[in-house]
Motif scaffolding. Structure first.
Motif, PDB file in Angstrom:
ATOM      1  N   PHE A 197       0.842  -1.200   0.000  1.00 38.97           N
ATOM      2  CA  PHE A 197       0.000   0.000   0.000  1.00 38.97           C
ATOM      3  C   PHE A 197       0.874   1.245   0.000  1.00 38.97           C
ATOM      4  CE2 PHE A 197      -3.322  -2.498   2.536  1.00 38.97           C
ATOM      5  CZ  PHE A 197      -4.214  -2.573   1.479  1.00 38.97           C
ATOM      6  N   ALA A 200      -0.649  -4.971   7.303  1.00 40.58           N
ATOM      7  CA  ALA A 200      -0.854  -5.206   5.862  1.00 40.58           C
ATOM      8  C   ALA A 200       0.015  -6.406   5.462  1.00 40.58           C
ATOM      9  CB  ALA A 200      -0.493  -3.967   5.066  1.00 40.58           C
ATOM     10  N   ARG A 201      -0.488  -7.183   4.525  1.00 37.97           N
ATOM     11  CA  ARG A 201       0.135  -8.481   4.287  1.00 37.97           C
ATOM     12  C   ARG A 201       1.462  -8.430   3.537  1.00 37.97           C
ATOM     13  NH1 ARG A 201      -5.201  -9.142   4.436  1.00 37.97           N
ATOM     14  NH2 ARG A 201      -6.198 -10.990   5.313  1.00 37.97           N
ATOM     15  N   ARG A 255       4.374  -9.855   5.834  1.00 40.27           N
ATOM     16  CA  ARG A 255       4.780 -11.271   5.938  1.00 40.27           C
ATOM     17  C   ARG A 255       5.685 -11.667   4.772  1.00 40.27           C
ATOM     18  NH1 ARG A 255      -1.370 -13.823   5.567  1.00 40.27           N
ATOM     19  NH2 ARG A 255      -1.761 -12.381   7.253  1.00 40.27           N
ATOM     20  N   PHE A 300      -5.052   2.804  -3.673  1.00 40.99           N
ATOM     21  CA  PHE A 300      -6.266   1.990  -3.805  1.00 40.99           C
ATOM     22  C   PHE A 300      -6.826   2.099  -5.221  1.00 40.99           C
ATOM     23  CE2 PHE A 300      -6.063   1.703   0.766  1.00 40.99           C
ATOM     24  CZ  PHE A 300      -6.570   0.431   0.997  1.00 40.99           C
ATOM     25  N   MET A 352      -4.740  -0.053  -7.618  1.00 36.06           N
ATOM     26  CA  MET A 352      -4.958  -1.495  -7.429  1.00 36.06           C
ATOM     27  C   MET A 352      -6.100  -2.018  -8.293  1.00 36.06           C
ATOM     28  SD  MET A 352      -4.432  -1.581  -3.330  1.00 36.06           S
ATOM     29  CE  MET A 352      -5.393  -3.018  -2.998  1.00 36.06           C
ATOM     30  N   ALA A 372      -7.439  -7.524  -7.109  1.00 34.25           N
ATOM     31  CA  ALA A 372      -7.151  -6.107  -6.838  1.00 34.25           C
ATOM     32  C   ALA A 372      -6.639  -5.876  -5.421  1.00 34.25           C
ATOM     33  CB  ALA A 372      -8.402  -5.263  -7.109  1.00 34.25           C
ATOM     34  N   GLN A 373      -5.708  -6.739  -5.009  1.00 31.99           N
ATOM     35  CA  GLN A 373      -5.168  -6.614  -3.651  1.00 31.99           C
ATOM     36  C   GLN A 373      -3.640  -6.541  -3.688  1.00 31.99           C
ATOM     37  OE1 GLN A 373      -7.005 -10.201  -2.012  1.00 31.99           O
ATOM     38  NE2 GLN A 373      -8.473  -8.928  -0.915  1.00 31.99           N
ATOM     39  N   ILE A 374      -3.074  -6.267  -2.532  1.00 30.15           N
ATOM     40  CA  ILE A 374      -1.627  -6.409  -2.332  1.00 30.15           C
ATOM     41  C   ILE A 374      -1.465  -7.520  -1.308  1.00 30.15           C
ATOM     42  CG2 ILE A 374      -1.051  -4.023  -2.904  1.00 30.15           C
ATOM     43  CD1 ILE A 374      -0.723  -4.984   0.666  1.00 30.15           C
ATOM     44  N   PRO A 375      -0.298  -8.165  -1.225  1.00 20.82           N
ATOM     45  CA  PRO A 375       0.889  -7.934  -2.035  1.00 20.82           C
ATOM     46  C   PRO A 375       0.888  -8.804  -3.294  1.00 20.82           C
ATOM     47  CG  PRO A 375       1.419  -9.490  -0.312  1.00 20.82           C
ATOM     48  CD  PRO A 375      -0.035  -9.133  -0.126  1.00 20.82           C
ATOM     49  N   GLU A 395      -1.226 -13.889  -3.554  1.00 26.14           N
ATOM     50  CA  GLU A 395      -1.564 -14.717  -2.388  1.00 26.14           C
ATOM     51  C   GLU A 395      -0.309 -14.951  -1.544  1.00 26.14           C
ATOM     52  OE1 GLU A 395      -4.320 -15.702  -0.918  1.00 26.14           O
ATOM     53  OE2 GLU A 395      -5.624 -14.921  -2.464  1.00 26.14           O
ATOM     54  N   THR A 396      -0.370 -14.453  -0.320  1.00 27.80           N
ATOM     55  CA  THR A 396       0.826 -14.538   0.522  1.00 27.80           C
ATOM     56  C   THR A 396       1.250 -15.981   0.797  1.00 27.80           C
ATOM     57  OG1 THR A 396      -0.584 -14.263   2.484  1.00 27.80           O
ATOM     58  CG2 THR A 396       0.529 -12.295   1.632  1.00 27.80           C
TER      59      THR A 396
HETATM   60  N1  GSH Z   1      -5.572 -13.923   0.795  1.00 33.67           N
HETATM   61  C1  GSH Z   1      -4.826 -12.792   0.343  1.00 33.67           C
HETATM   62  C2  GSH Z   1      -5.419 -11.546   1.005  1.00 33.67           C
HETATM   63  C3  GSH Z   1      -4.821 -10.278   0.441  1.00 33.67           C
HETATM   64  C4  GSH Z   1      -5.460  -9.055   1.087  1.00 33.67           C
HETATM   65  O1  GSH Z   1      -6.538  -9.124   1.718  1.00 33.67           O
HETATM   66  N2  GSH Z   1      -4.776  -7.906   0.956  1.00 33.67           N
HETATM   67  C5  GSH Z   1      -5.298  -6.696   1.531  1.00 33.67           C
HETATM   68  C6  GSH Z   1      -4.165  -5.933   2.208  1.00 33.67           C
HETATM   69  S1  GSH Z   1      -3.554  -6.802   3.635  1.00 33.67           S
HETATM   70  C7  GSH Z   1      -5.827  -5.797   0.452  1.00 33.67           C
HETATM   71  O2  GSH Z   1      -5.229  -5.647  -0.592  1.00 33.67           O
HETATM   72  N3  GSH Z   1      -6.964  -5.156   0.734  1.00 33.67           N
HETATM   73  C8  GSH Z   1      -7.563  -4.213  -0.161  1.00 33.67           C
HETATM   74  C9  GSH Z   1      -8.778  -4.762  -0.818  1.00 33.67           C
HETATM   75  O3  GSH Z   1      -9.086  -5.946  -0.675  1.00 33.67           O
HETATM   76  O4  GSH Z   1      -9.441  -3.943  -1.480  1.00 33.67           O
HETATM   77  C10 GSH Z   1      -3.338 -12.945   0.671  1.00 33.67           C
HETATM   78  O5  GSH Z   1      -3.016 -13.617   1.658  1.00 33.67           O
HETATM   79  O6  GSH Z   1      -2.496 -12.428  -0.068  1.00 33.67           O
END
Ligand code: GSH
Length: 217
Positions: A8, A19-20, A23, A42, A45, A57-60, A71-72
């Motif tokens: 982010f 925030a992931r 890890r 945001f 993304m 549409a997520q990180i990382p 996917e972490t």
């Molecule tokens: N299961 C996914 C979850 C990823 C996730 O939830 N990322 C969050 C940040 S910790 C994110 O991008 N949230 C923004 C959103 O979902 O709009 C993983 O482990 O990578």
């Protein structure tokens, strides 16, 4: 090949390390792998360039040459497979460490996330007062089980592994609720993870982004 992860531009937690990307940074630090970070807003993304890397549409995300991962669990597993220090050499111990990674993500993280969602995103809903104790009980049920299994051990199965990295990362998300501190052994386990130099470097790096101050040292 340079490793690039996304994080982010401005984390909703302000740099608490929840925030992931933390890890993934931690795994890379444990493995001694240098990496670069591309910060995303945001809005970015949800744009095609990021969606090509992460369909949800997520990180990382993780890029290395022509490999792109999301996917972490998959990212940390990929890092752990290639470098020493995160998975044991013994085949059975390795399989058990991988089992703990899955347990962290599929068995412990869901109720932990449900609690965070209930507290943070649904706190203003009329039904939350009645629902919250049920959600907390589901978390406590899992922590009772995990606490019994861990006992007084330092780590879940012998030496520190990617299973512990993932479990500690998941449990950290519980700290704001106070529930983690109800379990002395789990609180000590998490503190033990946080005290690892690789975690400290990962935490400092994400904090620096969120505070605009470079990591000390
Ligand atoms: N299961 C996914 C979850 C990823 C996730 O939830 N990322 C969050 C940040 S910790 C994110 O991008 N949230 C923004 C959103 O979902 O709009 C993983 O482990 O990578």
């Amino acid at each position: 090949m340079t490793i690039i992860i996304t994080a982010f531009e401005r984390s909703p937690d302000g740099g608490k390390g929840l925030a992931r990307d933390t890890r993934v940074r931690w795994a890379l630090e444990e493995a001694g792998e240098p990496y670069e970070v591309r910060l995303v807003s945001f809005r970015a993304m949800k744009e095609p360039a990021h969606l090509a890397l992460h369909p949800f549409a997520q990180i990382p995300t993780y890029e290395e040459g022509d490999l792109a991962l999301f996917e972490t669990g998959a990212i940390v597993f990929h890092i752990a497979q290639r470098r020493a220090g995160l998975l044991p050499d013994d085949a059975n111990a390795r399989a058990r460490a991988i089992t703990w990674m899955f347990a962290a993500l599929s068995t412990v993280e869901p109720p932990v996330l449900e609690l965070a969602t209930t507290r943070l995103l649904e706190g203003d809903k009329p039904w939350t007062r009645e629902r919250l104790p049920l959600v907390e009980d589901r978390v406590r049920n899992r922590l009772d089980q995990l606490s019994s299994r861990l006992g007084n051990a330092d780590w879940l199965d012998g030496a520190f592994s990617a299973g512990d990295l993932m479990m500690v990362s998941v449990l950290l998300r519980l700290r704001p609720s106070g529930i983690l501190d109800e379990y002395a052994n789990l609180a000590a386990y998490v503190a033990h993870g946080e005290a690892r130099p690789a975690y400290e470097r990962a935490f400092a790096a994400q904090l620096a982004i969120n505070t605009g101050k470079p990591p000390a040292g």
